[in-house]
Scaffold this active site. Sequence first.
Site, short mmCIF file in Angstrom:
data_model
loop_
_atom_site.label_atom_id
_atom_site.label_comp_id
_atom_site.label_asym_id
_atom_site.label_seq_id
_atom_site.Cartn_x
_atom_site.Cartn_y
_atom_site.Cartn_z
N GLY A 55 0.86 -1.19 0.00
CA GLY A 55 0.00 0.00 0.00
C GLY A 55 0.89 1.23 0.00
N CYS A 82 5.41 -6.11 1.60
CA CYS A 82 5.74 -4.69 1.48
C CYS A 82 5.10 -3.90 2.63
CB CYS A 82 5.32 -4.18 0.11
SG CYS A 82 6.11 -2.62 -0.30
N TYR A 83 4.13 -3.01 2.34
CA TYR A 83 3.47 -2.31 3.45
C TYR A 83 2.92 -3.30 4.47
CZ TYR A 83 0.14 0.51 6.06
OH TYR A 83 -0.55 1.11 7.07
N HIS A 169 8.09 -7.72 -3.66
CA HIS A 169 6.80 -8.18 -4.20
C HIS A 169 6.94 -9.54 -4.88
CE1 HIS A 169 4.46 -4.51 -3.50
NE2 HIS A 169 5.61 -3.89 -3.66
N GLU A 171 4.67 -11.31 -6.00
CA GLU A 171 3.60 -11.51 -7.00
C GLU A 171 3.99 -11.00 -8.38
OE1 GLU A 171 3.68 -9.44 -4.53
OE2 GLU A 171 2.69 -7.53 -4.95
N GLY A 225 -19.66 -11.47 -26.16
CA GLY A 225 -18.38 -11.24 -25.48
C GLY A 225 -18.04 -12.45 -24.62
N ASP A 227 -17.50 -12.91 -21.35
CA ASP A 227 -18.19 -13.18 -20.09
C ASP A 227 -19.60 -13.72 -20.32
OD1 ASP A 227 -15.88 -12.17 -19.09
OD2 ASP A 227 -16.70 -10.21 -18.59
N LYS A 366 -10.64 -12.79 -14.95
CA LYS A 366 -10.82 -12.99 -16.40
C LYS A 366 -10.15 -14.27 -16.90
CE LYS A 366 -12.53 -10.81 -20.05
NZ LYS A 366 -13.82 -10.10 -20.06
#
Length: 510
Positions: A55, A82-83, A169, A171, A225, A227, A366
Amino acid sequence: MNQETIVVVDFGGQYNQLIARRVRENNVYCEVYPYSKALAKIKEIQPRGIIFTGGPNSAYEANAPKMDAEVFELGIPVLGLCYGMQLMAQSLGGNVAKADTKEFGKTQTHFETDSLLFKGLPKEAITWMSHVDFVEKLPQGFEKIAYTDNCPVAAMQHVEKKFYAMQYHPEVLHTENGTAMLRNFLYEVCHCTGQWTMANYAKTAIEEIRTKVGDGKVVLALSGGVDSSVVAALISKAIGSQLTCIFVDHGLMRKNEGDEVEQAFANSGMKFIRVDAEKRFLDKLAGVSDPEQKRKIIGEEFIRVFEEEGRKIGAVDFLAQGTIYPDVIESGEGDAAVIKSHHNVGGLPAVVDFKGLIEPLRNLFKDEVRQLGLEVGLAEYLVWRQPFPGPGLAIRVMGEITKEKLDILRDADYVFRDEIAKAGLDKSINQYFAVLTTTRTVGVMGDFRTYDYVLALRGVTTTDFMTADWARIPYEVLDKISGRIINEVDHINRIVYDITSKPPGTIEWE
Ligand code: XMP
């Protein structure tokens, strides 16, 4: 449905959704909650583990986002990033201070490999750092397990309490072995077993839909589409002809698109209604050139058509929608400025009388939606379709819309897409399309003067569509596209390529 959950506590970092996706890529289900609501949720869900995100704040500031220290007394493993690491240190009696040298980007890092977090990993690796503060004093019972030249505590742990933290990080892909470290937290520390797969999800979701719907009727607005197509395929698998899909063809689709959607769904066991509403939409749009006005007209007309068709079906029990997890996470915030009023075909709950909503993608990212689509047998070209805005080509024909202009754009856009696919760029460029401008320029073809439209080509690379970079399409490919469009499509005599990133540009031109 998920016995094994990780709660990601959101402290406002830019990579938060990425953390959640990485957890799920490791076959563990997780949910993201803002820090202010997380403690109550954690007590309710009893997750296997908790991850604090990064953050923008400093943990020692009075108004920095905090969590009640009770979270550390629940006996649940916590991973701070991190934060999140600084907050953990500060809350448990350590000290956080501003560093003399801030660290940003790829950083050589040394690890104590006997930590469970680094099990099976090398002692040295590159990590991705982004911080100005650092943990100056460890809280009681903690030990440092990694360091860099400028950061004495790059990771720390309290083995008994199962508290772990990393300053970098894990990720982001720039951190070597980052995913493996997260995986170690999930499997070695939290003892997850990895049941989250789209095959499992499809099975459970189909069962849940059957139970919820009983012998009721479900209606879905199908746009073609990704979704709404996945929702259609999934629900159809669950309840077959109790589902009716209404596909409003507003005449603003790309070349052949309406027929493709019909082909994919018309014989699939569900009831499929294609409403040819081109004339209605074009009549309403005649003479309108303001982008917001166009979007409003299309959104409203859509609802009207859907409503009329809904009434023909009679009593509907459920409305299905293709809401996905990022929409759910983002709707928690809600005071961002409206740049464009997005119109989504799924969002029409007020238009028909119904008992309830069915939103089977509500918890999926997604990439998971696409995976689920493949799992339930949806055609690959629908699964990998690039995003296409609800208002369709109406916001890619600049200014006033006519059928003639739409047809010119459809032909040019078709050639562009065809050449991108032939060059093998269709998966690496996340969205690409042509725009018909209002500008006309002078050209020469054969021995004749021409005075025709300028066509713009747009291609972007992006992961979240919130920011984007313009795609570096090779010159040879652009050359081929330009040559083909000029030769094959009448009324275009000049082609330009859009080299604007987002921000400052948006992806669509209107
Ligand atoms: P912008 O142009 O805002 O677009 O950078 C970001 C992404 O959203 C798509 N887009 C829309 N999608 N309804 C939609 O469902 C809309 O009204 C709409 N407008 C833009 C755009 O294609 C891009 O992927």
